[in-house]
Enzyme design. Sequence first.
Site, short mmCIF file in Angstrom:
data_model
loop_
_atom_site.label_atom_id
_atom_site.label_comp_id
_atom_site.label_asym_id
_atom_site.label_seq_id
_atom_site.Cartn_x
_atom_site.Cartn_y
_atom_site.Cartn_z
N ASP A 302 23.59 -2.68 -37.54
CA ASP A 302 24.87 -2.83 -37.53
C ASP A 302 25.62 -1.64 -38.20
OD1 ASP A 302 24.64 -5.28 -36.25
OD2 ASP A 302 24.49 -6.48 -38.11
N TYR A 444 17.96 -11.54 -36.57
CA TYR A 444 19.24 -11.25 -37.21
C TYR A 444 19.20 -11.50 -38.52
CZ TYR A 444 21.06 -10.68 -32.54
OH TYR A 444 21.35 -10.27 -31.02
#
Length: 487
Positions: A302, A444
């Site tokens: 990210d 995640y």
Amino acid sequence: MKNQELVDYLKECGVCLFCQLRHLKARGEEYKNLKQSFERLNVSYEDESDNTSDPIIKKKRENVCPTCLDLFSADFKEKLIDSILGTDIAKYECDGIVLAISIPIVLQLQPLAMWYALLDKFGKDINEERAPDVSLKEAIKLIINPTICERLKKTYDIENGIMININLGHAQEEAILYRLRKLNNLAYPPKKGQKLEQISRSLIEKKYNPSRVSLELFKDAFSVPPSIPNEGLKLESVTVYGPTTYVAGRYRKISRKLSHTPWVLNGKRVMDDSIEEIIIRNIAPYFCDQKKVNFMSSGREDVDVRCLGAGRPFVLEISNAFRTTMSSQQTLKMKANIDASQKVSVRDLQIVKREDLTHIKMGEEQKRKCYRALCQLDSPATVGILEMLNVTKGFEIQQKTPIRVLHRRPLLTRPRSIYSLKASVCEENKHLLILDVVTQAGTYIKELVHGEFGRTTPSIASIIGQRIDIVALDVEEIDLDWPPSID
Ligand SMILES: [Zn+2]
């Protein structure tokens, strides 16, 4: 039918020496020394241009060959070489070339007409299904390719050569196509409701030979033997295209304000730069002058996540490259330029082979990844919490696609393995935990920590039974042993 009879007839039809040899099924090196090959095959060799030194007579005697339209003539080969040298081929630092010659349909049709003529003349000695000559494609390989390689001082290299695209045309192409369409309607009348078949090279290859289309039908449309054309082939275009070069390496992402690829929202850039752009602009110009270069990596992080340790493997796929190698000095320079961005740094830069790309594509699902997360608790950490987060035996979680990525990923619940957890308390602030996590790739991590309203179960929050948030995240290690370490 003797070889001599065959050659005499071909000569009568105006066929050139190369095409005579093609009909004698010459192979390999036999096109290099015509005289020798003719003698070996017991056929009298006479090169008409040998008998006179007068260039005007010499010119006059030579007709355009009806079966190759002078493709194999010395003049045409010269023209080809001149045109290739006229391109920007000099800017490519490659030792190899590949030739892609596109021929007009008329060049397929003329030898076909000769096939019918030979069948008419020699009857059963000529096969109705297998062509009597070495195919043009094969002959180009044996006659044209070696000449061009020799003159350009290059080797023939299908994998890494410069692609030379040669487009040939002929003045009669349109007229021939018109007649072919008419013939095709008679030979293969379309069934009711069926569309007319387009005339193409493969159609002629598949459906046109004396066993499938009768001599009578063919003769109505085209002259048999083929007439001697007024003009030879036209060289319509010659373009060169460099090979594809692959540059691999590992990158470390040092910035928490950097996207992986250009991040554009409603036509506006959210961030000025990206990992992809920094790497491409410092490497690609050395190999090519186009902007479009394909950037691939083994996963991504990210925007606010750093990637440390040995870094994440990546590859640039650079098409139409004018180089396929780089010196160690050049490598160092690229590395230094990327490091100067202070957002990304690279290591192990190297040229790799196309087949090596499977490493980067396979890496995705099975590999382990190590993360370090800085997490914040509502109340100070206790020994109990630290004990609960000290897990050496793996466990499985069920993870729904996070809401934040639903716009680009389908909604699914995926099982993911967590291999280990280890927590320690931050000395300066007891509300902060440093959490080392080893997971299956594709987990995640942010959602693993806070649980996202129960969309990930169990989560760190559900294990310790209280709210926990993630403040910062680093990728520590990607378990992919590629590209090989060289730094
Ligand atoms: Zn010829």
